[in-house]
Design a protein around this motif. Structure first.
Motif, PDB file in Angstrom:
ATOM      1  N   LEU A  16       0.819  -1.205   0.000  1.00 30.60           N
ATOM      2  CA  LEU A  16       0.000   0.000   0.000  1.00 30.60           C
ATOM      3  C   LEU A  16       0.857   1.262   0.000  1.00 30.60           C
ATOM      4  O   LEU A  16       0.482   2.274  -0.586  1.00 30.60           O
ATOM      5  N   SER A  17       2.028   1.188   0.620  1.00 30.50           N
ATOM      6  CA  SER A  17       2.948   2.309   0.575  1.00 30.50           C
ATOM      7  C   SER A  17       3.404   2.561  -0.856  1.00 30.50           C
ATOM      8  O   SER A  17       3.497   3.714  -1.311  1.00 30.50           O
ATOM      9  N   LYS A  20       0.497   4.101  -2.798  1.00 32.23           N
ATOM     10  CA  LYS A  20       0.278   5.500  -2.400  1.00 32.23           C
ATOM     11  C   LYS A  20       1.290   6.429  -3.068  1.00 32.23           C
ATOM     12  O   LYS A  20       0.985   7.587  -3.352  1.00 32.23           O
ATOM     13  N   CYS A 124      -9.356   0.157   1.618  1.00 33.43           N
ATOM     14  CA  CYS A 124      -8.030   0.682   1.940  1.00 33.43           C
ATOM     15  C   CYS A 124      -7.805   2.058   1.315  1.00 33.43           C
ATOM     16  O   CYS A 124      -7.269   2.967   1.975  1.00 33.43           O
ATOM     17  N   LEU A 125      -8.183   2.220   0.060  1.00 34.43           N
ATOM     18  CA  LEU A 125      -7.997   3.508  -0.608  1.00 34.43           C
ATOM     19  C   LEU A 125      -8.741   4.613   0.128  1.00 34.43           C
ATOM     20  O   LEU A 125      -8.242   5.734   0.264  1.00 34.43           O
ATOM     21  N   LEU A 128      -7.267   5.193   3.939  1.00 28.13           N
ATOM     22  CA  LEU A 128      -5.883   5.649   3.939  1.00 28.13           C
ATOM     23  C   LEU A 128      -5.671   6.894   3.088  1.00 28.13           C
ATOM     24  O   LEU A 128      -4.540   7.326   2.880  1.00 28.13           O
ATOM     25  N   ASN A 129      -6.769   7.431   2.582  1.00 26.42           N
ATOM     26  CA  ASN A 129      -6.699   8.662   1.769  1.00 26.42           C
ATOM     27  C   ASN A 129      -5.721   8.530   0.605  1.00 26.42           C
ATOM     28  O   ASN A 129      -4.929   9.430   0.335  1.00 26.42           O
ATOM     29  N   ILE A 130      -5.778   7.394  -0.069  1.00 32.70           N
ATOM     30  CA  ILE A 130      -4.923   7.159  -1.234  1.00 32.70           C
ATOM     31  C   ILE A 130      -5.690   7.573  -2.487  1.00 32.70           C
ATOM     32  O   ILE A 130      -6.770   7.036  -2.759  1.00 32.70           O
ATOM     33  N   ASP A 131      -5.152   8.514  -3.229  1.00 39.48           N
ATOM     34  CA  ASP A 131      -5.846   9.002  -4.423  1.00 39.48           C
ATOM     35  C   ASP A 131      -5.244   8.457  -5.717  1.00 39.48           C
ATOM     36  O   ASP A 131      -5.545   8.941  -6.810  1.00 39.48           O
ATOM     37  N   THR A 132      -4.382   7.458  -5.604  1.00 38.94           N
ATOM     38  CA  THR A 132      -3.823   6.795  -6.775  1.00 38.94           C
ATOM     39  C   THR A 132      -4.941   6.183  -7.616  1.00 38.94           C
ATOM     40  O   THR A 132      -5.888   5.598  -7.071  1.00 38.94           O
ATOM     41  N   ASP A 198      -2.258   6.868   7.179  1.00 39.87           N
ATOM     42  CA  ASP A 198      -1.945   7.421   5.860  1.00 39.87           C
ATOM     43  C   ASP A 198      -0.624   8.203   5.893  1.00 39.87           C
ATOM     44  O   ASP A 198       0.163   8.145   4.956  1.00 39.87           O
ATOM     45  N   LEU A 201       2.260   5.702   5.807  1.00 38.05           N
ATOM     46  CA  LEU A 201       2.560   5.196   4.476  1.00 38.05           C
ATOM     47  C   LEU A 201       3.370   6.195   3.667  1.00 38.05           C
ATOM     48  O   LEU A 201       4.254   5.821   2.904  1.00 38.05           O
TER      49      LEU A 201
END
Length: 201
Positions: A16-17, A20, A124-125, A128-132, A198, A201
């Motif tokens: 996940l890192s 991200k 998870c997205l 974890l505030n992942i905008d990928t 987040d 990561l």
């Protein structure tokens, strides 16, 4: 260049890192399923030791594309996984915030492994505030002509991190053990660090 990575069950923290840190990722839906990888297993830290959780699949020994791999529900593995997860994390500081979402994902009982993993990825997205931008492939990419960055099976429970973008996780507070346990599922990070996950990561 197109970056392709494998699908994971309750993904590892380095996975996940890596996502991200990327602008766009393609999850390989057409590669053949590979046993003894994060595709259908994760690792959590329980009261006694690091514990693997493995999703049983049908015909895992055959060459079957990921998007066709069926989950085997003959054994009540969901009950086992849920018991193990709650035993490991119900006393951690943040598990209660994520518990209903994790419970719902597991108990939807999708037919296919990729569907389960994608439900987990969406969770998870979000948390974890992942905008990928995360996509699924619609054909197998061999990568023979160097047109892709191939991350399939690079993040593996039995391999060291060989990509320069992936490093051993920085220690964070864990509930059990005297030494930091690396290569664990995001479940461990979320349960122990909550909204700081987040930033970690």
């Amino acid at each position: 260049m197109m970056t392709i990575i494998d699908s994971q069950y309750f993904p590892s923290i380095p996975y996940l890192s890596y996502i991200k840190a990327s602008d766009e990722i393609w999850i390989d839906a057409k590669e053949n399923f590979v046993k003894q990888t994060y595709r259908n297993r994760c690792y959590i830290l329980g009261p006694n030791k690091v514990q693997p959780l493995s999703v049983p699949v049908k015909n895992g020994n055959r060459k079957i594309p990921m998007d066709e791999i069926l989950i085997d529900y003959k054994h009540d593995w969901i009950k086992d996984h849920w018991r193990s997860i709650t035993t490991a994390y119900n006393k951690s500081p943040f598990f209660e915030y994520y518990e209903p979402y994790i419970h719902d994902i597991l108990h939807r009982k999708p037919e296919r492994l990729l569907e389960l993993n994608q439900d987990i990825m969406s969770f998870c997205l979000k948390v974890l505030n992942i905008d990928t931008k995360v996509n699924l492939t619609n054909k197998y990419e061999s990568g023979e002509k160097g047109q892709i960055e191939d991350m399939r099976s690079k993040i593996h429970p039995k391999k060291d991190y060989i990509c320069s973008k992936i490093k051993d996780p920085i220690p964070y507070p864990q509930l059990f053990g005297q030494e930091f346990a690396a290569k664990l599922s995001v479940l461990d990070l979320l349960s122990n660090t909550g909204p700081e996950s987040d930033n970690y990561l």
